[in-house]
Design a protein around this motif. Structure first.
Motif, short mmCIF file in Angstrom:
data_model
loop_
_atom_site.label_atom_id
_atom_site.label_comp_id
_atom_site.label_asym_id
_atom_site.label_seq_id
_atom_site.Cartn_x
_atom_site.Cartn_y
_atom_site.Cartn_z
N GLU A 155 0.81 -1.22 0.00
CA GLU A 155 0.00 0.00 0.00
C GLU A 155 0.85 1.28 0.00
N ASN A 156 2.02 1.28 0.65
CA ASN A 156 2.78 2.52 0.76
C ASN A 156 4.03 2.59 -0.12
N ARG A 157 4.39 1.51 -0.77
CA ARG A 157 5.69 1.46 -1.47
C ARG A 157 5.83 2.47 -2.60
N ASP A 158 4.73 2.83 -3.25
CA ASP A 158 4.83 3.77 -4.36
C ASP A 158 5.07 5.20 -3.91
N GLU A 159 4.60 5.55 -2.73
CA GLU A 159 4.78 6.91 -2.22
C GLU A 159 6.06 7.09 -1.40
N LEU A 160 6.69 5.99 -1.01
CA LEU A 160 7.87 6.08 -0.14
C LEU A 160 9.08 6.79 -0.77
N PRO A 161 9.42 6.57 -2.05
CA PRO A 161 10.61 7.25 -2.57
C PRO A 161 10.56 8.77 -2.41
N GLU A 162 9.45 9.39 -2.72
CA GLU A 162 9.36 10.85 -2.56
C GLU A 162 9.40 11.25 -1.09
N MET A 163 8.75 10.47 -0.22
CA MET A 163 8.76 10.76 1.21
C MET A 163 10.19 10.66 1.77
N ILE A 164 10.91 9.62 1.38
CA ILE A 164 12.28 9.41 1.86
C ILE A 164 13.18 10.54 1.34
N THR A 165 13.00 10.93 0.10
CA THR A 165 13.78 12.02 -0.47
C THR A 165 13.59 13.28 0.36
N ARG A 166 12.37 13.57 0.74
CA ARG A 166 12.11 14.76 1.59
C ARG A 166 12.76 14.62 2.96
N LEU A 167 12.71 13.41 3.52
CA LEU A 167 13.33 13.20 4.84
C LEU A 167 14.84 13.46 4.81
N PHE A 168 15.50 13.03 3.73
CA PHE A 168 16.94 13.25 3.63
C PHE A 168 17.26 14.72 3.33
N GLY A 169 16.40 15.40 2.63
CA GLY A 169 16.59 16.83 2.41
C GLY A 169 17.81 17.22 1.58
N PHE A 170 18.23 16.37 0.67
CA PHE A 170 19.38 16.72 -0.19
C PHE A 170 18.95 17.74 -1.20
#
Length: 170
Positions: A155-170
């Motif tokens: 259910e969440n795998r498709d939205e995780l890459p963008e969420m993780i990118t925001r968490l890292f804040g590069f």
């Protein structure tokens, strides 16, 4: 940020990492483990290689051997030598340390474990995977105060890459 993914087998953890790395567009290093095309076979290898290199299906990269009717063979020395080398190189030369995946096979690889734990206490961002059905050393990772753990689901795998990118804040 020290972020680890966990979840059921073949739910898409490595795919989430690949998509996240494409979005981050940074220099990364570390290690990855992977099966070959014979993943479903009773006789197969699990391979270890640099995170930023293509998958190679050679004996040299083999780290765990599965054989029908035989005990699983684990090359602990390769974890402690090659695995440590990959982590150290990434810590020295990369913006992000990738560890895909940490599980039970490295239970006796003390140098490898120590290098992973040491990486959790420095400033370099980490993105990794912890095998869901693992314990011992991986419990230490899950419970480390610097680690954020995210469970990957269908259910969440498709939205995780963008969420993780925001968490890292590069």
């Amino acid at each position: 940020m020290k972020l680890f993914l966990t979840g059921e087998i073949q739910v898409g953890k490595s795919t989430v990492i690949e998509k996240t790395l494409a979005l981050l567009n940074i220099t990364y290093g570390g290690f990855k483990t992977y099966f070959g095309p014979d993943r479903g076979s009773g006789d197969r290898l699990l391979y270890l290689n640099a995170a930023d290199e293509p998958n190679l299906f050679t004996e040299e990269k083999g780290i765990v051997r599965f054989r029908k009717g035989c005990p699983t063979w684990i090359d602990t020395d390769k974890f402690d030598a090659y695995g440590v080398e990959l982590i150290r190189a990434a810590r020295a030369n990369s913006d992000l340390l990738l560890m895909d995946e940490c599980g039970n096979f490295e239970r006796d690889a003390r140098k490898f474990q120590q290098e992973i734990i040491a990486s959790l206490d420095d400033d370099q961002p980490v993105l990794g995977v912890i095998k869901l059905a693992s314990s011992g050393f991986t419990d230490e990772l899950r419970n480390h105060p610097n680690v954020k753990l995210i469970t990957v689901t269908r259910e969440n795998r498709d939205e995780l890459p963008e969420m993780i990118t925001r968490l890292f804040g590069f």
